[in-house]
Design a protein around this motif. Sequence first.
Motif, PDB file in Angstrom:
ATOM      1  N   VAL A  75     -27.156 -57.743 -84.402  1.00  0.00           N
ATOM      2  CA  VAL A  75     -25.731 -57.232 -84.313  1.00  0.00           C
ATOM      3  C   VAL A  75     -25.134 -58.498 -85.186  1.00  0.00           C
ATOM      4  CG1 VAL A  75     -23.505 -56.992 -83.007  1.00  0.00           C
ATOM      5  CG2 VAL A  75     -25.680 -56.414 -82.034  1.00  0.00           C
TER       6      VAL A  75
ATOM      7  N   ASN B  70     -32.278 -56.448 -76.408  1.00  0.00           N
ATOM      8  CA  ASN B  70     -30.927 -55.585 -76.314  1.00  0.00           C
ATOM      9  C   ASN B  70     -30.745 -54.998 -77.908  1.00  0.00           C
ATOM     10  OD1 ASN B  70     -30.824 -58.113 -77.669  1.00  0.00           O
ATOM     11  ND2 ASN B  70     -29.060 -58.812 -76.648  1.00  0.00           N
TER      12      ASN B  70
ATOM     13  N   ASP C 173     -22.239 -60.831 -80.782  1.00  0.00           N
ATOM     14  CA  ASP C 173     -22.640 -60.401 -79.268  1.00  0.00           C
ATOM     15  C   ASP C 173     -23.816 -61.297 -79.116  1.00  0.00           C
ATOM     16  OD1 ASP C 173     -20.584 -58.510 -80.055  1.00  0.00           O
ATOM     17  OD2 ASP C 173     -21.845 -56.818 -79.496  1.00  0.00           O
ATOM     18  N   TRP C 174     -24.141 -62.397 -79.727  1.00  0.00           N
ATOM     19  CA  TRP C 174     -25.256 -63.252 -79.132  1.00  0.00           C
ATOM     20  C   TRP C 174     -26.852 -62.660 -79.559  1.00  0.00           C
ATOM     21  CZ3 TRP C 174     -21.874 -63.245 -74.304  1.00  0.00           C
ATOM     22  CH2 TRP C 174     -20.990 -64.440 -74.535  1.00  0.00           C
ATOM     23  N   ALA C 175     -26.605 -61.668 -80.582  1.00  0.00           N
ATOM     24  CA  ALA C 175     -27.858 -60.852 -80.660  1.00  0.00           C
ATOM     25  C   ALA C 175     -28.063 -60.945 -82.133  1.00  0.00           C
ATOM     26  CB  ALA C 175     -27.731 -59.491 -80.397  1.00  0.00           C
ATOM     27  N   GLN C 176     -29.218 -61.191 -82.468  1.00  0.00           N
ATOM     28  CA  GLN C 176     -29.657 -61.196 -83.982  1.00  0.00           C
ATOM     29  C   GLN C 176     -29.384 -60.119 -84.682  1.00  0.00           C
ATOM     30  OE1 GLN C 176     -30.682 -64.131 -85.043  1.00  0.00           O
ATOM     31  NE2 GLN C 176     -32.183 -65.217 -83.823  1.00  0.00           N
TER      32      GLN C 176
ATOM     33  N   ALA D  57     -10.840 -59.691 -82.337  1.00  0.00           N
ATOM     34  CA  ALA D  57     -11.742 -58.886 -81.665  1.00  0.00           C
ATOM     35  C   ALA D  57     -10.636 -57.502 -81.136  1.00  0.00           C
ATOM     36  CB  ALA D  57     -12.771 -59.391 -80.752  1.00  0.00           C
TER      37      ALA D  57
ATOM     38  N   GLU E 257     -26.491 -51.100 -79.067  1.00  0.00           N
ATOM     39  CA  GLU E 257     -25.188 -50.897 -80.176  1.00  0.00           C
ATOM     40  C   GLU E 257     -25.392 -49.397 -80.571  1.00  0.00           C
ATOM     41  OE1 GLU E 257     -23.595 -52.820 -83.242  1.00  0.00           O
ATOM     42  OE2 GLU E 257     -22.724 -53.387 -81.444  1.00  0.00           O
TER      43      GLU E 257
ATOM     44  N   ARG F  50     -40.037 -62.642 -79.034  1.00  0.00           N
ATOM     45  CA  ARG F  50     -39.939 -61.896 -80.233  1.00  0.00           C
ATOM     46  C   ARG F  50     -41.328 -62.055 -81.210  1.00  0.00           C
ATOM     47  NH1 ARG F  50     -34.552 -60.490 -82.551  1.00  0.00           N
ATOM     48  NH2 ARG F  50     -35.093 -61.126 -84.436  1.00  0.00           N
TER      49      ARG F  50
ATOM     50  N   ARG G 184      -9.129 -55.452 -83.408  1.00  0.00           N
ATOM     51  CA  ARG G 184     -10.128 -54.686 -84.174  1.00  0.00           C
ATOM     52  C   ARG G 184     -10.618 -53.358 -83.388  1.00  0.00           C
ATOM     53  NH1 ARG G 184     -13.553 -59.096 -85.697  1.00  0.00           N
ATOM     54  NH2 ARG G 184     -14.999 -58.640 -83.885  1.00  0.00           N
TER      55      ARG G 184
ATOM     56  N   ASN H 129     -17.923 -60.815 -84.867  1.00  0.00           N
ATOM     57  CA  ASN H 129     -18.587 -60.881 -83.366  1.00  0.00           C
ATOM     58  C   ASN H 129     -19.903 -60.479 -83.712  1.00  0.00           C
ATOM     59  OD1 ASN H 129     -15.567 -60.285 -82.568  1.00  0.00           O
ATOM     60  ND2 ASN H 129     -16.352 -61.081 -80.818  1.00  0.00           N
TER      61      ASN H 129
ATOM     62  N   SER I 240     -34.981 -56.697 -88.755  1.00  0.00           N
ATOM     63  CA  SER I 240     -34.067 -57.725 -88.390  1.00  0.00           C
ATOM     64  C   SER I 240     -35.206 -58.934 -87.877  1.00  0.00           C
ATOM     65  CB  SER I 240     -33.359 -57.103 -87.311  1.00  0.00           C
ATOM     66  OG  SER I 240     -34.202 -56.870 -86.074  1.00  0.00           O
TER      67      SER I 240
ATOM     68  N   ALA J  37     -35.725 -57.121 -80.185  1.00  0.00           N
ATOM     69  CA  ALA J  37     -35.206 -57.640 -79.183  1.00  0.00           C
ATOM     70  C   ALA J  37     -34.830 -56.883 -77.893  1.00  0.00           C
ATOM     71  CB  ALA J  37     -33.898 -58.632 -79.707  1.00  0.00           C
TER      72      ALA J  37
ATOM     73  N   ASN K 292     -12.801 -56.594 -90.000  1.00  0.00           N
ATOM     74  CA  ASN K 292     -13.270 -58.245 -90.145  1.00  0.00           C
ATOM     75  C   ASN K 292     -12.729 -58.936 -91.508  1.00  0.00           C
ATOM     76  OD1 ASN K 292     -14.912 -58.645 -87.958  1.00  0.00           O
ATOM     77  ND2 ASN K 292     -16.811 -57.701 -88.892  1.00  0.00           N
TER      78      ASN K 292
END
Lengths: 338, 312
Positions: free
Chosen positions: A201, B236, A196-199, B287, B240, B142, B290, A194, B230, B234, B281
């Motif tokens: 992650v 978001n 999460d549509w984020a680079q 998911a 996490e 970005r 998991r 997964n 990365s 971004a 994974n």
Amino acid sequence: MTIKRMLLASIAIACVTAPVSASAETADKKIALSNNYAGNSWRQAMLTSWDKITKDAVSQGIVAAADPFTTAENQATEQAAQIQNLILQGYDAIVINAASPTALNGAVKEACDAGIVVVSFDGIVTEPCAWRIAVDFKAMGESQIEYLAEKMPDGGNLLEIRGLAGVSVDDEIHAGIQAGVEKHPQFKIAGSVNGDWAQDVAQRAVAGILPSLPEIKAVVTQGGDGYGAAQAFAAADRPIPTIVMGNREDELRWWKEQKDANGYETMSVSIAPGVSTLAFWVAQQILDGQDVKKELVVPFLRIDQDNLEANLETTEAGGVANVEYSLEDAQKVIDAAM
Amino acid sequence: MTALTAKPWVWSFAAAILVWVITVLFTGGSSSVGLSQATLTFAAFSVIVGIGQMFVITLGPGNIDLSVPATMTLSGTLALKVMDVQDSMIALGLLIAILVGVAIGIGNYALIKLLRIPPIIATLSMSFIVQSCAIWTNRGLRIKPPETLSDFTTSYSFGVPNVALVALVLSLAAWFLLEKTTYGRWISAIGQSSFAARMAGIPVDGTRFITYVLCAVLAAVAGYLLASFSGGAALNMGAEYLLMSIAVVVIGGTAVAGGNSNVPGIWGASLFMFLVVSMLNTYGFGAGVRLILTGLIIIAVILAAGGRRVAR
């Protein structure tokens, strides 16, 4: 208190008198955008497109107002409350990108009962009184496997990067990919994570599973995760497979660099954030008294080897490849559904 | 041996090693180097934010910093915007990131102290303000990091990822601060009893203030590194790390009620958190399964660590 009462009264009068003049004129109509999330580049592009197109429409006197509202927490309860506020504020139409396909149905029904036109897009609602501008996400997933089957007839191992677990879009794209793999059994999904549509992650998840995977021929994705996957492969010193991209500018730029360096080939597919403007025009058309089917389909935006450069040029640095829709485009989509 | 098992952080390391072995067994051992390097890389970010959160949680019940994700996003966004792909601006970018952290830390404590808002609410409202600033700064576009910086964050020295080395240096500094300085004694004392600490003449407000600033600065540095690693910030990117920063503190054996913390546990827990997801994974769990298994495994580790403490 009296002012409040006067306001309510004037809204009530506006609501009562509005339908009389509704048949051809939308100049006095107010449209609201109810948006559940603004925290990524796709949503930002969506809001920017909305702003650009609706400002023009307002200044040309096509509609009286087109105000965007975004909830802070991406919660269905919060968005339901927001929709109830919009009803009280006397909007004639509400365009929704919904946090949940079902949880907002109550609030949407209230809006319909108050005579408000509700148009949902991207994150659609299932309430029958609302219009839906849906993307065929399943076909989007399947198109990736179709492309790969043509490109590598011998097949091979695939790595699937999924989106956010529990979101309907993720399930639909995944179902499409699975259907594609069933049709082309030479492909095997060797691993699934997964992203999460984020680079970042996606990069993290791929880096974790990659050491345990056999040779990967291609990576199927859902958008927003291709560049992260490419970086994880590079960091692990593995040959770069065919990674399906998701129309982000950094993905396209990376693809272009690889294409120039070693003839790298792939495709890129996603929905254009400008779909919000299509929803705006559809709402305007409904208010204008046009007969519009409840279920509309918007095509996804696909970029291929030959139109990569053209799309890269029109995409803002760091943004998402985008298309903004005009009134004519909306009419075409409406006619196509008839 | 009893001395070793009495250390609360031993359990997170034991769990991490166990999960590592199970994951590597899947490929018969051939993935050991690759998996170790990936684990060290991604654990590094959790370690940096985890240490900051650990200091705050040590302050005692009710102390927590929920503005960590927003701080990471804003510092990454602003720093990359200021650096604008130029190598000569790397130091200035880092300075900007640190200043962002200092400002947010001051803001957090101002809300807590001056307006008497509980930390959980104060830092949450701060995170809305900060996140909006990040959106407003660059509207989610970005910007790439400078070449040298991005090379540094993605490459290795002696086979160890550079970001892990940065995290190690920061951890050593944190350990020194916690174990060898008066400040470290003060935050433990405040966490055990803020009333007693005040009676003993410890500057409670000053210590708490410094701690919130320290946490925000560490989150800002993590955001700066993650954005460079990365390939751009971004909006978001920090999401996490809110629960992650709290989870690594708890799994690492730091007392949730405050007053007792340890730095090594943060490492064990960060390695463990990355490895658990990789293991599940690798074995191809969906998911749903998991997430359930991740929850169960975390509970098991915490019970193991906590159970020892009761027995002692």
